[in-house]
Design a protein around this motif. Structure first.
Motif, short mmCIF file in Angstrom:
data_model
loop_
_atom_site.label_atom_id
_atom_site.label_comp_id
_atom_site.label_asym_id
_atom_site.label_seq_id
_atom_site.Cartn_x
_atom_site.Cartn_y
_atom_site.Cartn_z
N UNK A 61 0.83 -1.21 0.00
CA UNK A 61 0.00 0.00 0.00
C UNK A 61 0.85 1.25 0.00
N UNK A 62 0.32 2.26 -0.71
CA UNK A 62 0.89 3.61 -0.67
C UNK A 62 -0.23 4.59 -0.93
N UNK A 63 -0.35 5.59 -0.07
CA UNK A 63 -1.37 6.63 -0.23
C UNK A 63 -2.77 6.02 -0.38
N UNK A 64 -3.07 5.03 0.47
CA UNK A 64 -4.38 4.37 0.50
C UNK A 64 -4.70 3.59 -0.77
N UNK A 65 -3.70 3.32 -1.59
CA UNK A 65 -3.89 2.48 -2.76
C UNK A 65 -3.17 1.17 -2.53
N UNK A 66 -3.89 0.04 -2.69
CA UNK A 66 -3.34 -1.26 -2.37
C UNK A 66 -3.17 -2.12 -3.61
N UNK A 67 -2.03 -2.82 -3.69
CA UNK A 67 -1.76 -3.77 -4.76
C UNK A 67 -1.45 -5.13 -4.12
N UNK A 68 -2.16 -6.17 -4.55
CA UNK A 68 -1.94 -7.51 -3.99
C UNK A 68 -0.97 -8.28 -4.87
N UNK A 69 0.08 -8.80 -4.24
CA UNK A 69 1.09 -9.58 -4.95
C UNK A 69 1.02 -11.03 -4.52
N UNK A 70 1.22 -11.92 -5.47
CA UNK A 70 1.27 -13.35 -5.17
C UNK A 70 2.67 -13.88 -5.48
N UNK A 71 2.85 -15.15 -5.24
CA UNK A 71 4.17 -15.77 -5.42
C UNK A 71 4.75 -15.49 -6.81
N UNK A 72 6.02 -15.06 -6.82
CA UNK A 72 6.71 -14.81 -8.07
C UNK A 72 6.47 -13.44 -8.66
N UNK A 73 5.75 -12.57 -7.94
CA UNK A 73 5.52 -11.21 -8.43
C UNK A 73 6.39 -10.20 -7.69
N UNK A 74 6.79 -9.18 -8.42
CA UNK A 74 7.63 -8.12 -7.86
C UNK A 74 7.02 -6.77 -8.21
N UNK A 75 6.93 -5.90 -7.23
CA UNK A 75 6.39 -4.56 -7.43
C UNK A 75 7.47 -3.54 -7.12
N UNK A 76 7.70 -2.66 -8.09
CA UNK A 76 8.66 -1.57 -7.90
C UNK A 76 7.87 -0.27 -7.76
N UNK A 77 8.04 0.40 -6.61
CA UNK A 77 7.31 1.62 -6.32
C UNK A 77 8.27 2.81 -6.42
N UNK A 78 8.01 3.69 -7.36
CA UNK A 78 8.81 4.90 -7.51
C UNK A 78 7.92 6.10 -7.18
N UNK A 79 8.46 7.28 -7.33
CA UNK A 79 7.73 8.49 -6.97
C UNK A 79 6.42 8.61 -7.73
N UNK A 80 6.46 8.30 -9.03
CA UNK A 80 5.28 8.51 -9.87
C UNK A 80 4.71 7.25 -10.49
N UNK A 81 5.22 6.09 -10.10
CA UNK A 81 4.79 4.89 -10.80
C UNK A 81 4.87 3.67 -9.90
N UNK A 82 4.12 2.62 -10.29
CA UNK A 82 4.18 1.32 -9.62
C UNK A 82 4.18 0.26 -10.73
N UNK A 83 5.28 -0.47 -10.85
CA UNK A 83 5.44 -1.43 -11.94
C UNK A 83 5.55 -2.84 -11.39
N UNK A 84 4.80 -3.78 -11.99
CA UNK A 84 4.82 -5.17 -11.57
C UNK A 84 5.48 -6.01 -12.65
N UNK A 85 6.33 -6.93 -12.24
CA UNK A 85 6.88 -7.91 -13.17
C UNK A 85 6.92 -9.27 -12.49
N UNK A 86 7.02 -10.33 -13.28
CA UNK A 86 7.03 -11.68 -12.75
C UNK A 86 8.43 -12.26 -12.88
N UNK A 87 8.84 -13.04 -11.90
CA UNK A 87 10.13 -13.70 -11.94
C UNK A 87 10.03 -15.07 -11.30
N UNK A 88 11.01 -15.93 -11.59
CA UNK A 88 11.02 -17.27 -11.02
C UNK A 88 11.32 -17.21 -9.53
N UNK A 89 10.78 -18.15 -8.79
CA UNK A 89 10.96 -18.15 -7.35
C UNK A 89 12.43 -18.26 -6.95
N UNK A 90 13.24 -18.94 -7.81
CA UNK A 90 14.66 -19.08 -7.46
C UNK A 90 15.46 -17.81 -7.74
#
Length: 259
Positions: A149-178
């Motif tokens: 969460x940031x500024x009352x906005x919530x993003x749910x992530x599951x296994x293998x997901x990555x969220x990058x939070x910058x000043x003006x953006x929120x980017x999600x990408x998927x990667x292997x668990x290893x």
């Protein structure tokens, strides 16, 4: 009236004819001032560990460390990481003040919250990583579900997901668990990082500061995997991948620059 000496007559016109030399000196001076400003800023940043020491309950220097939190949960802290443990009877809460932490959270029914620069990552029973990378915060889930969460906005992530939070953006990408938190095995995956960010992470395992000069080099995208067990060699490998130079000014200052 005393006449100017021959030396003076020769010297004065030479100054007037040295426009090219003056321009070159001016450009050199600007570059030198820029380098000095960068070094000064880096030295000022070097005082931050002293400030964090007063706030942190757990802090690492050049090597990762596993710590037990007040809640009984485990946290693996990367090098140059500071963590404050504010767990109470109602919730499990820690603040990641700097660096990177990997959290192995037990399912006790109480919320487990990691805060970092206004970002909160909340879970109950899971394994996930929170990392400061430059001005951004990156949350990566190895197991289970994490709500970011940031500024009352919530993003749910599951296994293998990555969220990058910058000043003006929120980017999600998927990667292997290893690929999650491979720094625990002394490796650094460069996927999704810039040259400056990679240098910053490697620099956490070195004494002193690592400085990257030039915005073009700083923002260069990199790829591959570095061996963090030899951080000096890792910097050399990183520099070679972008045809950059390495100047080890002292044991406490390493400068990477575009050739």
């Amino acid at each position: 009236m005393k006449k100017p000496s021959k030396t003076a007559r020769t010297f004065l016109p030479a100054v007037r004819r040295s426009g090219a030399y003056t321009k070159t000196s001016s450009a050199h001076s600007r570059r030198l001032r820029g380098v000095c400003r960068t070094i000064l800023a880096s030295l000022l940043i070097a005082w931050q560990p002293l400030q964090l020491r007063l706030l942190a309950d757990h802090q690492t220097r050049l090597d990762p460390k596993i710590v037990t939190l007040k809640s009984g949960d485990l946290a693996t802290l990367d090098a140059a990481t500071a963590l404050r443990d504010a767990t109470d009877l109602e919730e499990r809460r820690v603040s990641l003040l700097s660096g990177t932490g990997y959290f192995n959270v037990n399912s006790t029914g109480r919320r487990f919250i990691v805060s970092a620069d206004g970002i909160t990552a909340e879970a109950i029973g899971t394994e996930f990583e929170v990392s400061h990378v430059g001005d951004d915060v990156i949350v990566t889930v190895a197991e289970g579900i994490v709500d970011v969460s940031r500024d009352n906005k919530m993003t749910r992530l599951s296994e293998g997901q990555q969220l990058r939070v910058s000043t003006n953006d929120m980017l999600i990408r998927r990667l292997d668990s290893d690929e999650v938190a491979v720094w625990r095995a002394d490796r650094l995956s460069l996927e999704g990082l810039t040259f400056a960010e990679a240098a910053l992470i490697v620099g956490r395992r070195l004494p002193g500061r690592v400085i990257v000069l030039g915005s073009a080099l700083q923002n260069t995208e990199v790829a591959g995997v570095l061996d963090l067990s030899e951080p000096d060699s890792a910097l050399d490998t990183l520099a070679a991948s972008s045809s950059a130079g390495v100047l080890r000014a002292s044991t406490l200052l390493t400068i990477l620059y575009a050739r």
